[in-house]
Design a protein around this motif. Structure first.
Motif, PDB file in Angstrom:
ATOM      1  N   GLU A 136       0.826  -1.208   0.000  1.00 42.18           N
ATOM      2  CA  GLU A 136       0.000   0.000   0.000  1.00 42.18           C
ATOM      3  C   GLU A 136       0.860   1.259   0.000  1.00 42.18           C
ATOM      4  O   GLU A 136       0.571   2.220  -0.709  1.00 42.18           O
ATOM      5  CB  GLU A 136      -0.924  -0.002   1.215  1.00 42.18           C
ATOM      6  CG  GLU A 136      -1.994  -1.072   1.176  1.00 42.18           C
ATOM      7  CD  GLU A 136      -2.759  -1.169   2.471  1.00 42.18           C
ATOM      8  OE1 GLU A 136      -2.502  -0.344   3.376  1.00 42.18           O
ATOM      9  OE2 GLU A 136      -3.619  -2.056   2.578  1.00 42.18           O
ATOM     10  N   VAL A 137       1.934   1.237   0.763  1.00 38.73           N
ATOM     11  CA  VAL A 137       2.833   2.397   0.825  1.00 38.73           C
ATOM     12  C   VAL A 137       3.518   2.595  -0.522  1.00 38.73           C
ATOM     13  O   VAL A 137       3.586   3.706  -1.047  1.00 38.73           O
ATOM     14  CB  VAL A 137       3.871   2.228   1.956  1.00 38.73           C
ATOM     15  CG1 VAL A 137       4.944   3.297   1.869  1.00 38.73           C
ATOM     16  CG2 VAL A 137       3.197   2.264   3.314  1.00 38.73           C
ATOM     17  N   LEU A 138       3.995   1.514  -1.104  1.00 33.03           N
ATOM     18  CA  LEU A 138       4.669   1.627  -2.400  1.00 33.03           C
ATOM     19  C   LEU A 138       3.705   2.072  -3.488  1.00 33.03           C
ATOM     20  O   LEU A 138       4.078   2.853  -4.370  1.00 33.03           O
ATOM     21  CB  LEU A 138       5.322   0.298  -2.760  1.00 33.03           C
ATOM     22  CG  LEU A 138       6.506  -0.111  -1.879  1.00 33.03           C
ATOM     23  CD1 LEU A 138       6.985  -1.510  -2.248  1.00 33.03           C
ATOM     24  CD2 LEU A 138       7.631   0.879  -1.998  1.00 33.03           C
ATOM     25  N   ALA A 139       2.451   1.616  -3.423  1.00 30.45           N
ATOM     26  CA  ALA A 139       1.467   2.042  -4.411  1.00 30.45           C
ATOM     27  C   ALA A 139       1.175   3.531  -4.264  1.00 30.45           C
ATOM     28  O   ALA A 139       1.049   4.246  -5.268  1.00 30.45           O
ATOM     29  CB  ALA A 139       0.187   1.228  -4.256  1.00 30.45           C
ATOM     30  N   SER A 140       1.083   4.015  -3.024  1.00 29.80           N
ATOM     31  CA  SER A 140       0.833   5.447  -2.832  1.00 29.80           C
ATOM     32  C   SER A 140       2.032   6.276  -3.284  1.00 29.80           C
ATOM     33  O   SER A 140       1.870   7.380  -3.803  1.00 29.80           O
ATOM     34  CB  SER A 140       0.469   5.743  -1.381  1.00 29.80           C
ATOM     35  OG  SER A 140       1.556   5.457  -0.542  1.00 29.80           O
ATOM     36  N   LEU A 141       3.242   5.748  -3.094  1.00 26.43           N
ATOM     37  CA  LEU A 141       4.420   6.466  -3.583  1.00 26.43           C
ATOM     38  C   LEU A 141       4.448   6.510  -5.104  1.00 26.43           C
ATOM     39  O   LEU A 141       4.870   7.500  -5.695  1.00 26.43           O
ATOM     40  CB  LEU A 141       5.695   5.799  -3.056  1.00 26.43           C
ATOM     41  CG  LEU A 141       6.021   6.025  -1.591  1.00 26.43           C
ATOM     42  CD1 LEU A 141       7.243   5.216  -1.193  1.00 26.43           C
ATOM     43  CD2 LEU A 141       6.250   7.492  -1.306  1.00 26.43           C
ATOM     44  N   ALA A 142       3.998   5.450  -5.737  1.00 26.79           N
ATOM     45  CA  ALA A 142       3.989   5.414  -7.193  1.00 26.79           C
ATOM     46  C   ALA A 142       2.994   6.419  -7.765  1.00 26.79           C
ATOM     47  O   ALA A 142       3.171   6.904  -8.886  1.00 26.79           O
ATOM     48  CB  ALA A 142       3.661   4.009  -7.673  1.00 26.79           C
ATOM     49  N   ARG A 143       1.946   6.744  -7.017  1.00 28.39           N
ATOM     50  CA  ARG A 143       0.946   7.704  -7.492  1.00 28.39           C
ATOM     51  C   ARG A 143       1.405   9.153  -7.357  1.00 28.39           C
ATOM     52  O   ARG A 143       0.779  10.047  -7.915  1.00 28.39           O
ATOM     53  CB  ARG A 143      -0.365   7.500  -6.734  1.00 28.39           C
ATOM     54  CG  ARG A 143      -1.123   6.264  -7.143  1.00 28.39           C
ATOM     55  CD  ARG A 143      -2.528   6.267  -6.570  1.00 28.39           C
ATOM     56  NE  ARG A 143      -2.539   6.291  -5.114  1.00 28.39           N
ATOM     57  CZ  ARG A 143      -2.592   5.201  -4.340  1.00 28.39           C
ATOM     58  NH1 ARG A 143      -2.605   4.008  -4.874  1.00 28.39           N
ATOM     59  NH2 ARG A 143      -2.614   5.330  -3.024  1.00 28.39           N
TER      60      ARG A 143
END
Length: 93
Positions: free
Chosen positions: A12-19
């Motif tokens: 979830e953290v990595l997905a939010s960083l990718a956004r």
């Protein structure tokens, strides 16, 4: 294979960083910053220095080691004095 809760949180953290969108300074601002940086790096040192700072060799070679040695000697004497007081040689500290 089991899914670890920490792995799910990391995803979830990595997905939010990718956004996140990338931001950069404008080209005009980068030129201003670069100009200021170059000006500071190429600036002349101030001319109002004291003579002993410009020619600080005697100060660095003689006074600084003497002060350091005096401090170490005072510290060593105090350690010896307190150790002797603990063992009852000189009285109380």
């Amino acid at each position: 294979m089991t899914v670890d809760l920490d792995d799910q949180q990391d995803d979830e953290v990595l997905a939010s960083l990718a956004r996140l969108r990338t931001c950069d300074v404008s080209q005009r601002r980068s030129h201003q910053l670069r100009r200021r940086c170059h000006a500071m790096l190429q600036a002349e040192p101030p001319a109002n220095r004291w003579a002993w700072m410009v020619d600080g060799a005697p100060f660095r070679r003689v006074i600084v080691p003497a002060l350091g040695s005096a401090w170490c000697l005072a510290y060593l004497v105090e350690i010896i004095r307190r150790t002797a007081a603990i063992y009852g040689y000189f009285g109380t500290p």
